[in-house]
Design a protein around this motif. Sequence first.
Motif, PDB file in Angstrom:
ATOM      1  N   ASP A   1     -22.494   1.882  -9.434  1.00 36.40           N
ATOM      2  CA  ASP A   1     -22.222   0.725  -9.744  1.00 36.40           C
ATOM      3  C   ASP A   1     -21.013   1.317  -8.562  1.00 36.40           C
ATOM      4  O   ASP A   1     -20.122   1.740  -8.759  1.00 36.40           O
ATOM      5  CB  ASP A   1     -22.131  -0.032 -10.324  1.00 36.40           C
ATOM      6  CG  ASP A   1     -23.316  -0.270 -11.202  1.00 36.40           C
ATOM      7  OD1 ASP A   1     -24.154  -0.400 -10.870  1.00 36.40           O
ATOM      8  OD2 ASP A   1     -22.668   0.081 -12.255  1.00 36.40           O
ATOM      9  N   PHE A   2     -20.259  -0.383  -7.353  1.00 43.67           N
ATOM     10  CA  PHE A   2     -19.183   0.051  -6.699  1.00 43.67           C
ATOM     11  C   PHE A   2     -19.024  -1.616  -6.587  1.00 43.67           C
ATOM     12  O   PHE A   2     -19.588  -1.945  -6.252  1.00 43.67           O
ATOM     13  CB  PHE A   2     -19.477   0.523  -5.354  1.00 43.67           C
ATOM     14  CG  PHE A   2     -18.632   1.024  -4.337  1.00 43.67           C
ATOM     15  CD1 PHE A   2     -17.601   1.589  -4.415  1.00 43.67           C
ATOM     16  CD2 PHE A   2     -18.374  -0.834  -2.786  1.00 43.67           C
ATOM     17  CE1 PHE A   2     -16.454   1.073  -3.409  1.00 43.67           C
ATOM     18  CE2 PHE A   2     -17.488  -0.483  -2.481  1.00 43.67           C
ATOM     19  CZ  PHE A   2     -16.726   0.541  -1.924  1.00 43.67           C
ATOM     20  N   LEU A   3     -17.416  -1.589  -6.807  1.00 40.89           N
ATOM     21  CA  LEU A   3     -16.735  -2.577  -6.992  1.00 40.89           C
ATOM     22  C   LEU A   3     -15.108  -2.327  -6.655  1.00 40.89           C
ATOM     23  O   LEU A   3     -14.421  -1.901  -6.873  1.00 40.89           O
ATOM     24  CB  LEU A   3     -16.321  -3.309  -7.348  1.00 40.89           C
ATOM     25  CG  LEU A   3     -15.720  -4.789  -8.303  1.00 40.89           C
ATOM     26  CD1 LEU A   3     -16.383  -5.290  -6.880  1.00 40.89           C
ATOM     27  CD2 LEU A   3     -16.075  -5.013  -9.584  1.00 40.89           C
ATOM     28  N   PRO A   4     -15.045  -2.894  -4.711  1.00 43.70           N
ATOM     29  CA  PRO A   4     -13.645  -3.373  -4.422  1.00 43.70           C
ATOM     30  C   PRO A   4     -13.074  -4.020  -5.169  1.00 43.70           C
ATOM     31  O   PRO A   4     -13.240  -5.393  -4.821  1.00 43.70           O
ATOM     32  CB  PRO A   4     -14.273  -2.488  -2.786  1.00 43.70           C
ATOM     33  CG  PRO A   4     -15.196  -3.563  -3.126  1.00 43.70           C
ATOM     34  CD  PRO A   4     -16.352  -3.663  -3.542  1.00 43.70           C
ATOM     35  N   MET A   5     -11.410  -3.968  -5.073  1.00 43.18           N
ATOM     36  CA  MET A   5     -10.574  -4.284  -5.478  1.00 43.18           C
ATOM     37  C   MET A   5      -9.139  -4.525  -4.736  1.00 43.18           C
ATOM     38  O   MET A   5      -9.006  -3.173  -4.028  1.00 43.18           O
ATOM     39  CB  MET A   5     -10.136  -4.825  -7.237  1.00 43.18           C
ATOM     40  CG  MET A   5     -11.345  -4.734  -7.869  1.00 43.18           C
ATOM     41  SD  MET A   5     -10.865  -4.236  -9.463  1.00 43.18           S
ATOM     42  CE  MET A   5     -10.154  -6.887  -9.687  1.00 43.18           C
ATOM     43  N   GLY A   6      -8.561  -5.205  -4.459  1.00 36.88           N
ATOM     44  CA  GLY A   6      -7.353  -5.382  -4.159  1.00 36.88           C
ATOM     45  C   GLY A   6      -6.449  -5.569  -4.761  1.00 36.88           C
ATOM     46  O   GLY A   6      -6.289  -6.994  -5.689  1.00 36.88           O
ATOM     47  N   LEU A   7      -5.543  -5.335  -5.090  1.00 36.65           N
ATOM     48  CA  LEU A   7      -4.525  -5.647  -6.520  1.00 36.65           C
ATOM     49  C   LEU A   7      -3.074  -6.594  -5.639  1.00 36.65           C
ATOM     50  O   LEU A   7      -1.968  -7.264  -6.559  1.00 36.65           O
ATOM     51  CB  LEU A   7      -3.758  -4.458  -6.898  1.00 36.65           C
ATOM     52  CG  LEU A   7      -4.572  -3.984  -7.894  1.00 36.65           C
ATOM     53  CD1 LEU A   7      -4.559  -2.551  -8.733  1.00 36.65           C
ATOM     54  CD2 LEU A   7      -5.872  -4.476  -8.360  1.00 36.65           C
ATOM     55  N   GLY A   8      -3.360  -6.088  -4.579  1.00 37.61           N
ATOM     56  CA  GLY A   8      -2.373  -7.023  -3.403  1.00 37.61           C
ATOM     57  C   GLY A   8      -0.874  -5.888  -3.235  1.00 37.61           C
ATOM     58  O   GLY A   8      -1.248  -4.368  -3.402  1.00 37.61           O
ATOM     59  N   LYS A   9       0.191  -6.097  -3.045  1.00 38.47           N
ATOM     60  CA  LYS A   9       1.622  -5.911  -2.258  1.00 38.47           C
ATOM     61  C   LYS A   9       2.049  -5.476  -3.774  1.00 38.47           C
ATOM     62  O   LYS A   9       2.632  -5.882  -4.525  1.00 38.47           O
ATOM     63  CB  LYS A   9       2.298  -6.513  -2.062  1.00 38.47           C
ATOM     64  CG  LYS A   9       2.307  -6.844  -0.194  1.00 38.47           C
ATOM     65  CD  LYS A   9       2.341  -6.343   0.837  1.00 38.47           C
ATOM     66  CE  LYS A   9       2.568  -6.401   2.113  1.00 38.47           C
ATOM     67  NZ  LYS A   9       1.303  -5.598   2.677  1.00 38.47           N
ATOM     68  N   ILE A  10       2.604  -3.841  -4.062  1.00 41.48           N
ATOM     69  CA  ILE A  10       2.901  -3.515  -5.132  1.00 41.48           C
ATOM     70  C   ILE A  10       4.276  -2.616  -4.239  1.00 41.48           C
ATOM     71  O   ILE A  10       3.507  -1.553  -4.296  1.00 41.48           O
ATOM     72  CB  ILE A  10       2.194  -2.661  -6.241  1.00 41.48           C
ATOM     73  CG1 ILE A  10       1.324  -3.805  -6.488  1.00 41.48           C
ATOM     74  CG2 ILE A  10       3.331  -2.679  -7.711  1.00 41.48           C
ATOM     75  CD1 ILE A  10       0.708  -2.786  -7.331  1.00 41.48           C
ATOM     76  N   ARG A  11       5.399  -2.603  -4.615  1.00 38.23           N
ATOM     77  CA  ARG A  11       6.516  -2.246  -3.695  1.00 38.23           C
ATOM     78  C   ARG A  11       6.454  -1.918  -2.728  1.00 38.23           C
ATOM     79  O   ARG A  11       6.372  -1.000  -1.797  1.00 38.23           O
ATOM     80  CB  ARG A  11       6.480  -0.688  -4.260  1.00 38.23           C
ATOM     81  CG  ARG A  11       6.989  -0.926  -6.304  1.00 38.23           C
ATOM     82  CD  ARG A  11       6.762   0.879  -6.794  1.00 38.23           C
ATOM     83  NE  ARG A  11       7.631   0.579  -8.044  1.00 38.23           N
ATOM     84  CZ  ARG A  11       8.885   1.623  -8.380  1.00 38.23           C
ATOM     85  NH1 ARG A  11       9.293   1.889  -7.724  1.00 38.23           N
ATOM     86  NH2 ARG A  11       9.173   1.128  -9.891  1.00 38.23           N
ATOM     87  N   GLY A  12       6.071  -2.894  -2.225  1.00 37.62           N
ATOM     88  CA  GLY A  12       5.857  -2.864  -0.447  1.00 37.62           C
ATOM     89  C   GLY A  12       4.722  -2.279  -0.002  1.00 37.62           C
ATOM     90  O   GLY A  12       4.474  -2.473   1.461  1.00 37.62           O
ATOM     91  N   CYS A  13       4.015  -2.081  -0.901  1.00 32.67           N
ATOM     92  CA  CYS A  13       1.987  -1.246  -0.575  1.00 32.67           C
ATOM     93  C   CYS A  13       0.708  -2.116  -1.275  1.00 32.67           C
ATOM     94  O   CYS A  13       1.176  -2.849  -2.112  1.00 32.67           O
ATOM     95  CB  CYS A  13       2.136   0.074  -1.177  1.00 32.67           C
ATOM     96  SG  CYS A  13       3.009   1.209  -0.786  1.00 32.67           S
ATOM     97  N   ASP A  14       0.670  -1.902  -0.347  1.00 34.53           N
ATOM     98  CA  ASP A  14      -0.927  -2.427   0.110  1.00 34.53           C
ATOM     99  C   ASP A  14      -2.182  -1.927  -0.963  1.00 34.53           C
ATOM    100  O   ASP A  14      -1.996  -0.705  -0.963  1.00 34.53           O
ATOM    101  CB  ASP A  14      -1.307  -3.261   1.163  1.00 34.53           C
ATOM    102  CG  ASP A  14      -2.603  -4.774   0.489  1.00 34.53           C
ATOM    103  OD1 ASP A  14      -2.398  -5.185   0.403  1.00 34.53           O
ATOM    104  OD2 ASP A  14      -2.656  -4.429   2.606  1.00 34.53           O
TER     105      ASP A  14
END
Lengths: 204, 301
Positions: free
Chosen positions: A58-71
Amino acid sequence: MAIFNAKNRIIECKIVYYGPGRGGKTTNLEYIHKAFTKQRAGEMVSIDTQGDRTLFFDFLPMGLGKIRGCDVKVQLYTVPGQVKYASTRKMVLKGVDAVVFVADSLEIRRKANMLSLRDLQQNLAEQKKSIFKIPLVLQYNKRDLAEQDMPIVPLNVMERDLNSKLKVPSFPASALRGTGVGATLKACLKLTLHHLQKELKWAG
Amino acid sequence: MSGQEYIKSLIKEAELYQSQGLLAQSKDTYLKVLAFVKKSPNFRNHKKLEGAIADRIRGLEEGLVGVNRPALVPDLDPEVQNLIKNLFSFSEDQNTAAMEGAMALARFGQYERALEEFRKLLKRGILPLAAAKNILRCHLALSSPNDAIDQYERWVSGNQLSKQQLEKIRDFLQGLLERKGIKASLPAVDEPGPPEALNRGKEGDVLDISSVGIRLSEGPRKGKMVEFDVTFQSGDVISVVVSADEKELLEALKENVVLPDMQFYSPIAIFKGRGVVSGKTKIRSGPKQGDYMLDIKIESG
């Protein structure tokens, strides 16, 4: 094998849910897909399941937003737990950055948990990775079955069986109800990002 | 706990295991119930109960046969196939990544699509030996040994692969067929074309080199020819991966070492020449982490 795109400041990492068959790995991902809508970066893909058994992954892509200026982008995978799918497990585990080990609390699955953890250790070693060094979190799933008077392994025994040497964060959970699923994932993400910070010398 | 209560609790347990998909465990629990009922002939309705439990066990056994049967892998949607191809190509080098993606498709049983990808790679001269071997593997996985043999014959009569590559492919296919119990007489490989046409493509360009043989001039394997697949090529510099376990080889192939006897294999030709080790880098990440990337500058061909 996290990918750090320095130019666009994007970090992509891979977390694999590992554990014995029928232990609740897919249920974890299903709950995350349902509950963490803001972080969802795409639909969950269950690639070829036979009934409700995972054959591929199974595959689930997630985005955590910006952390220390990095996506920060995270890809969650599950492996097929059944013993016979060893080569698929190895393949899915390739390039892994962190692991959530989903153990089954049912007493009859005690040995299966231990065998699966050993299998994980061996498969990581084939990639020249150590189970003692990779970010790893244990989840003791199906705790809710105690309410139905089912024979389940006490937490202290699960700790002794699986975590006496590893000494990694562990969480009781009921993936079906969602209890402990978020805490497990958050702890794993925290360890992963900390590890990547060191590995990639990534600072803000 | 009374006998009735004991049976009830075991049945509840067995039902739960079944609902969890733990069919073998459910069956074991029903067997315990059955054994208990058989030992208690005075138990009320014991014959009826015995029959009901036996029925459930039979149902579980049928379920177990299904679970243990090799799964039939369906052809997935092109979108899902693309996802597999992308998710399982790890290398930074585009050609190696393309090969990994195609291999992933094959490993997930998507042989038709994998065939397509391997054919594209071969056409572009990318890792031709590996691409060709995988094309044959896919044909055999699709239960088409005749297609594999036809394909090999087409390669022999064409000019896509070098003589050495064809010889390796012949041995490889022979082995695959033998393992399947198929006897086939594969045609031998003819001599390659005239040598003057071999080492250069367009004026000033070095041909795409897919693999390379290096005759070692020192170390325990002195005099032996060692072969590597070329993972990357930039003009007259080729890169090959040497496993960290090959300590003697790494020692023999130090930076600036001249390699006077080399063989270069390209999809359309083989040529001899010499080169010099122009760089040696430890691979820091990815599946080949810990191994070494050797850059070899081709000095003459």
